[in-house]
Design a protein around this motif. Structure first.
Motif, PDB file in Angstrom:
ATOM      1  N   ILE A 614       1.211  -1.171  -0.340  1.00 34.91           N
ATOM      2  CA  ILE A 614      -0.334  -0.206   0.020  1.00 34.91           C
ATOM      3  C   ILE A 614       0.864   1.039  -0.322  1.00 34.91           C
ATOM      4  O   ILE A 614       0.428   1.507  -0.741  1.00 34.91           O
ATOM      5  CB  ILE A 614      -0.718  -0.414   0.978  1.00 34.91           C
ATOM      6  N   ALA A 615       1.483   1.351   1.183  1.00 37.02           N
ATOM      7  CA  ALA A 615       2.466   2.420   1.180  1.00 37.02           C
ATOM      8  C   ALA A 615       3.633   2.735  -0.224  1.00 37.02           C
ATOM      9  O   ALA A 615       3.631   3.845  -0.473  1.00 37.02           O
ATOM     10  CB  ALA A 615       3.591   2.275   2.205  1.00 37.02           C
ATOM     11  N   ASN A 616       3.728   1.790  -0.695  1.00 39.24           N
ATOM     12  CA  ASN A 616       4.881   2.243  -1.722  1.00 39.24           C
ATOM     13  C   ASN A 616       4.011   2.602  -3.703  1.00 39.24           C
ATOM     14  O   ASN A 616       3.929   2.819  -4.754  1.00 39.24           O
ATOM     15  CB  ASN A 616       5.457   1.423  -2.437  1.00 39.24           C
ATOM     16  N   GLY A 617       2.389   2.616  -3.222  1.00 34.51           N
ATOM     17  CA  GLY A 617       2.134   3.022  -4.773  1.00 34.51           C
ATOM     18  C   GLY A 617       1.509   1.604  -5.185  1.00 34.51           C
ATOM     19  O   GLY A 617       0.232   1.620  -6.159  1.00 34.51           O
ATOM     20  N   GLY A 618       1.362   0.341  -4.586  1.00 31.93           N
ATOM     21  CA  GLY A 618       0.458  -0.717  -4.755  1.00 31.93           C
ATOM     22  C   GLY A 618       1.743  -1.710  -5.928  1.00 31.93           C
ATOM     23  O   GLY A 618       0.814  -2.698  -6.563  1.00 31.93           O
ATOM     24  N   TYR A 619       3.620  -1.814  -5.416  1.00 30.29           N
ATOM     25  CA  TYR A 619       3.625  -2.777  -6.220  1.00 30.29           C
ATOM     26  C   TYR A 619       4.652  -4.223  -5.544  1.00 30.29           C
ATOM     27  O   TYR A 619       4.034  -3.577  -3.775  1.00 30.29           O
ATOM     28  CB  TYR A 619       5.480  -1.355  -6.276  1.00 30.29           C
ATOM     29  N   ASP A 620       4.828  -4.914  -5.679  1.00 28.63           N
ATOM     30  CA  ASP A 620       4.524  -5.786  -5.520  1.00 28.63           C
ATOM     31  C   ASP A 620       6.671  -6.239  -4.629  1.00 28.63           C
ATOM     32  O   ASP A 620       7.260  -6.266  -5.259  1.00 28.63           O
ATOM     33  CB  ASP A 620       4.779  -7.308  -6.166  1.00 28.63           C
ATOM     34  N   VAL A 621       7.105  -5.825  -3.286  1.00 33.04           N
ATOM     35  CA  VAL A 621       7.728  -6.195  -2.979  1.00 33.04           C
ATOM     36  C   VAL A 621       8.101  -6.998  -1.865  1.00 33.04           C
ATOM     37  O   VAL A 621       6.616  -7.537  -1.112  1.00 33.04           O
ATOM     38  CB  VAL A 621       8.391  -4.980  -2.200  1.00 33.04           C
ATOM     39  N   GLN A 622       8.952  -8.322  -1.960  1.00 29.20           N
ATOM     40  CA  GLN A 622       9.209  -9.164  -0.813  1.00 29.20           C
ATOM     41  C   GLN A 622      10.279  -8.401   0.312  1.00 29.20           C
ATOM     42  O   GLN A 622      11.436  -8.098   0.371  1.00 29.20           O
ATOM     43  CB  GLN A 622       9.946 -10.350  -1.420  1.00 29.20           C
ATOM     44  N   PRO A 623      10.132  -9.151   1.671  1.00 34.86           N
ATOM     45  CA  PRO A 623      11.059  -8.756   2.560  1.00 34.86           C
ATOM     46  C   PRO A 623      12.696  -9.230   2.355  1.00 34.86           C
ATOM     47  O   PRO A 623      12.649 -10.108   2.060  1.00 34.86           O
ATOM     48  CB  PRO A 623      10.632  -8.974   3.785  1.00 34.86           C
ATOM     49  N   TYR A 624      13.508  -8.755   2.549  1.00 39.73           N
ATOM     50  CA  TYR A 624      15.038  -9.757   2.713  1.00 39.73           C
ATOM     51  C   TYR A 624      15.438  -9.088   3.620  1.00 39.73           C
ATOM     52  O   TYR A 624      15.115  -7.238   3.630  1.00 39.73           O
ATOM     53  CB  TYR A 624      15.432  -8.921   0.858  1.00 39.73           C
ATOM     54  N   LEU A 625      16.845  -9.385   4.283  1.00 39.61           N
ATOM     55  CA  LEU A 625      17.317  -8.949   5.251  1.00 39.61           C
ATOM     56  C   LEU A 625      18.861  -8.350   4.363  1.00 39.61           C
ATOM     57  O   LEU A 625      19.686  -7.922   5.340  1.00 39.61           O
ATOM     58  CB  LEU A 625      17.630  -9.679   6.204  1.00 39.61           C
ATOM     59  N   ILE A 626      19.422  -9.649   4.046  1.00 40.59           N
ATOM     60  CA  ILE A 626      20.878  -9.558   3.813  1.00 40.59           C
ATOM     61  C   ILE A 626      21.195  -8.761   2.296  1.00 40.59           C
ATOM     62  O   ILE A 626      20.931  -8.848   1.157  1.00 40.59           O
ATOM     63  CB  ILE A 626      21.585 -10.737   3.213  1.00 40.59           C
ATOM     64  N   GLN A 627      22.088  -7.664   1.920  1.00 35.77           N
ATOM     65  CA  GLN A 627      22.304  -6.746   1.571  1.00 35.77           C
ATOM     66  C   GLN A 627      23.646  -7.604   0.439  1.00 35.77           C
ATOM     67  O   GLN A 627      23.592  -7.596  -0.748  1.00 35.77           O
ATOM     68  CB  GLN A 627      22.852  -5.014   2.481  1.00 35.77           C
ATOM     69  N   THR A 628      24.821  -8.002   1.906  1.00 30.39           N
ATOM     70  CA  THR A 628      25.754  -8.425   0.537  1.00 30.39           C
ATOM     71  C   THR A 628      26.105  -9.383   2.103  1.00 30.39           C
ATOM     72  O   THR A 628      26.339  -9.897   2.578  1.00 30.39           O
ATOM     73  CB  THR A 628      27.211  -7.643   0.937  1.00 30.39           C
TER      74      THR A 628
END
Length: 831
Positions: A614-628
């Protein structure tokens, strides 16, 4: 004379024969063992067992996992005097011999004969490298001969600096410290280049016998060894007499220093550990991986503190459950108190204490803590401590200390700042030490210490904060204390979301042509019973009904009956299909009208991700934790690809997504899941939850870009608040692990919202407003507040509302003249 010559010749030939035989035997051993010797170049490819280290996005250590503590260093990172200390202790002729030191072996033999023990050792550093990297510690002639042969090969193929570097990174120095850098941290809590001469000599004395000369286990023997090394360094002209005398005068300063986490993020660390184990198996603990997470340390600390404060506040609102234990051994000495308190661990910033006395005026208690020493607890910190009787009942307010405490009580306290000092930093006070003595040494406290009565909460909770446009986890806390309970409620607790789920029902309605001005009747609903099931009579919180209500008002006031009628109009199966489109987990949701009230179950992470959509305007995002993820050499093994928000041609974009050599995708394609106009309108409606609805507690943040939704389930068993701006989506949940009522005065707005506010105050500090840009196809129209129709020209009580251009209400005859529609014109939503 001839006999003497004959005898001489005999002995000469005998010596030649003996030497030849020895050489033949040695050659035989060499020819026999040589094919099995490892290649020396393997030393340069050896992967030292190095622990897994987890860092925050701003490069602060979160956790370390692994059996061996090791931090490899290069030879030029080690001070010259430290190198000389090891040479003096282990191999003074290191730069002169070719792997085996005949003179050193002779000196060791003399030391053994004259003193009964060997101080300097017979093995060279090169021989120790050969043994430590390639061979066992079996005391056999074959192993020793292999060691000598390997030493010659090592000296032939590697330079002295490389050999010394290999040695100093491999040696075991006690207390799970492998290598010089790890030992420097474990014994002195600082890097190698900050050690003093006496400390350098102490570390140099450890390779001979890490347990016997350990300054923590055997300080007297360790000091004797240290002083001998300092004397040896003077003999070898490594230091002057003055330097030696100064170092000899130094007391032993070694104490146990576990790797100190710089960020309280145990739940996050465990998530990263589990993911690394899944990726790399058991080698994750030994191959020196460096993992950088998406969490920012400041945000993470804010999340941990906000959740703990919120749970403590709830706990104290419901009274004092009494002491954690009691003892009749009062008064007693400190050793007795220490023994009593060993059964009561420190929990986060709460310390167990024994009440040793109550003042004559009954206005203060004296207490003793194994962490803080002696302290006092003023009565003003106990005014909250009414007797807990039930979740909904407490005893009278206390008027003096003895109404709450007795001598011999064991209770938990929080350390209080005094007027002369800032708020206490408890980060160095840890139970993660080898013994309590070391823990006491780690953080000496000057008594008396001001304390405040507290108690370890029974209540639990979770907080998850996501970057809305990418899904990156900015902060996460899965409970009050990871050490107390490792169950991560943020990702494991399946709980009813209650009214926090309503925005997704409303979003479906907005996509299906409903508007914020659509009128629904807030009136009783009765679902007829069957022979097997009782009738269903849902109610609003408080039990009242408001009659005809616009959807905007129904959402910000969280009207249950309107939500049910809205779902009824759209259809349960169609709504479940829409939730699947949003990629919400629907397997645990109920397939009936109770869905409108958040029946079924979801985790706090599920809810945070749903609100991020909802916050981003309706786009599918999936949570992730590891950046590198980097290997021990600093090579990048993995980097989380950026999310690309995609409105059209997403399949083609995904097909053309280049894959770098490292093997991970260059981008993540986040497809649109919901109509942006409907999402924009929902943003506006959820902002009203904070401006004038059930979430007004968030107005203290004084920001106009915030939106969200409270949630409370039947019997107040779960309390939620999920809120966001265009950049951040955060969910807070409060409840008991075994679902039970929180109390009739506890709702999402009282139990969960304060935690959300506490966290977001820090997370949003200094950030500009972040609102979703108004998409095309949205218009603002003045409407009649009672009917939801377009207002008549000049209507005084008209209000503004936003609509999709294809859903703008038409102006009806008589609109605005009677203050509402006639019964004959009421929409079917009211019935």
């Amino acid at each position: 004379m001839s006999r003497l010559i004959t005898a001489s010749r005999f002995f000469i030939w005998l010596a030649i024969l003996g030497t030849s035989s020895a050489m033949l035997v040695a050659a035989g051993f060499y020819l026999h063992l040589r094919p099995g010797l490892p290649a020396v170049h393997q030393l340069l490819d050896t992967r030292l067992q190095t622990p897994l280290r987890i860092y925050s996005a701003d490069d602060r250590l979160i956790a370390e996992f692994g059996e061996k503590r090791r931090t490899p260093v290069t030879i030029d990172q080690i001070p010259n005097k430290q190198l000389q200390a090891f040479l003096a202790a282990e191999d003074a002729r290191f730069y002169e011999h070719f792997g085996v030191d005949i003179i050193g072996l002779g000196r060791a033999a003399v030391e053994l004969a004259s003193t009964g023990q060997i101080q300097s050792g017979g093995s060279t550093i090169t021989m120790q490298v050969a043994r430590n990297y390639f061979l066992t510690r079996d005391k056999t002639f074959a192993r020793k001969f292999n060691e000598i042969l390997l030493s010659f090969q090592i000296e032939k193929e590697l330079d002295k600096a490389t050999i010394l570097e290999l040695y100093l990174n491999k040696i075991y120095l006690g207390n799970r410290a492998y290598g010089l850098a790890a030992a420097s941290q474990v014994y002195y809590g600082k890097p190698v280049d900050e050690l003093e001469l006496a400390q350098m000599a102490m570390l140099a004395g450890l390779p001979k016998a890490p347990s016997a000369y350990n300054p923590l286990a055997n300080p007297e023997r360790a000091k004797v060894r240290r002083d001998w090394i300092l004397g040896r360094m003077e003999e070898l002209d490594y230091i002057t007499a003055d330097e030696r005398n100064e170092a000899l005068s130094q007391p032993l300063t070694a104490r146990y220093n576990a790797s100190q986490s710089e960020v309280n993020a145990d739940y996050v660390a465990e998530m990263a550990r589990a993911e690394m184990l899944a990726r790399y198996g058991d080698t994750a603990y030994s191959d020196g991986y460096r993992v950088t997470l998406t969490v920012n340390s400041n945000d993470q600390v804010a999340a941990t503190d906000a959740l703990q404060r919120g749970l403590e506040a709830y706990d104290q609102r419901h009274g004092f459950r009494g002491p954690a234990g009691t003892t009749d051994q009062v008064p007693a000495d400190e050793e007795t108190y220490r023994s009593i308190l060993e059964a009561y661990p420190r929990v986060e910033k709460l310390y167990p204490v024994v009440i040793t006395d109550i003042s004559n005026d009954d206005n203060q208690a004296t207490a003793w803590s194994r962490h803080l020493g002696e302290g006092f607890i003023p009565f003003e910190t106990m005014t909250w401590a009414r007797e807990f009787r039930s979740t909904n009942a407490m005893g009278p307010e206390p008027s003096k200390v003895s109404d709450v405490l007795s001598t011999g009580d064991i209770v938990y306290v929080r350390r209080q700042p005094t007027p002369q000092e800032p708020a206490p930093d408890d980060s160095s006070l840890s139970d993660d030490h080898a013994s309590m003595d070391e823990d006491e040494q780690a953080a000496p406290i000057i008594a008396p210490v001001a304390m405040a009565l507290s108690q370890v909460p029974d209540i639990q909770g979770a907080l998850v904060s996501l970057e809305a446009k990418t899904g990156a986890i900015q902060a996460l806390s899965g409970g009050y204390s990871f050490e107390q309970n490792k169950y991560n409620r943020a990702i494991q607790a399946q709980r009813q979301p209650g009214s926090t789920f309503k925005p997704f029902i409303y979003l479906h309605g907005l996509e299906q042509g409903m508007t914020p001005a659509t009128i629904y009747n807030d009136a009783p609903i009765v679902q007829e019973s069957s022979e097997m099931e009782p009738g269903w009579r849902p109610q609003n919180a408080g039990g009242e009904f408001n009659g005809p209500t616009r959807l905007r008002e129904a959402l910000y006031r969280s009207r249950n009956l309107v939500s049910i009628r809205l779902l009824q109009d759209m259809g349960v199966d169609e709504t479940i299909a829409f939730l699947d489109q949003l990629k919400l987990p629907t397997e645990n949701l109920h397939r009936d009208l109770s869905l409108a009230l958040g029946s079924g179950s979801m985790t706090p992470m599920d809810m945070a991700r749903a609100f991020a959509v909802i916050a981003n305007g309706g786009y599918d995002v999936q949570p992730y934790l590891i950046q590198t993820i980097e290997n021990s050499d600093g090579d990048l093994l993995y980097e989380a690809p950026p999310a690309i928000l995609c409105d059209s041609n997403c399949a083609q974009l995904r097909e053309n997504n280049p894959t770098p050599v490292a093997g991970f995708p260059a981008i993540r394609v986040a497809e649109r899941l919901a109509d942006e106009r409907a999402v924009y309108i929902l943003h506006s409606m959820l902002k009203d939850v904070i401006k004038r609805g059930t979430g007004t507690g968030a107005r203290v943040l004084e920001r106009d870009d915030l939106a969200g939704k409270t949630g409370t389930t039947n019997e107040q068993k779960d309390a939620w608040f999920s809120g966001f701006n265009h950049d951040i989506a955060t969910t807070a949940w409060v409840g008991f692990d075994q679902p039970a009522t929180l109390g009739y005065r506890e709702f999402g707005g009282t139990a969960a919202l304060p935690i959300w506010v506490d966290y977001m105050r820090e997370a949003l500090d200094g950030t500009p407003p972040a609102d979703m840009t108004r998409p095309s196809g949205i218009v603002e129209v003045r409407i009649d507040p009672d009917s939801g129709d377009r207002a008549a020209p000049g209507q005084e009580d008209a209000i503004s509302e936003i609509f999709r251009t294809d859903n703008v209400p038409e102006q009806t005859a008589g609109n605005g003249l009677s203050g509402g529609s006639e019964d004959a014109n009421l929409p079917r939503n009211l019935f």
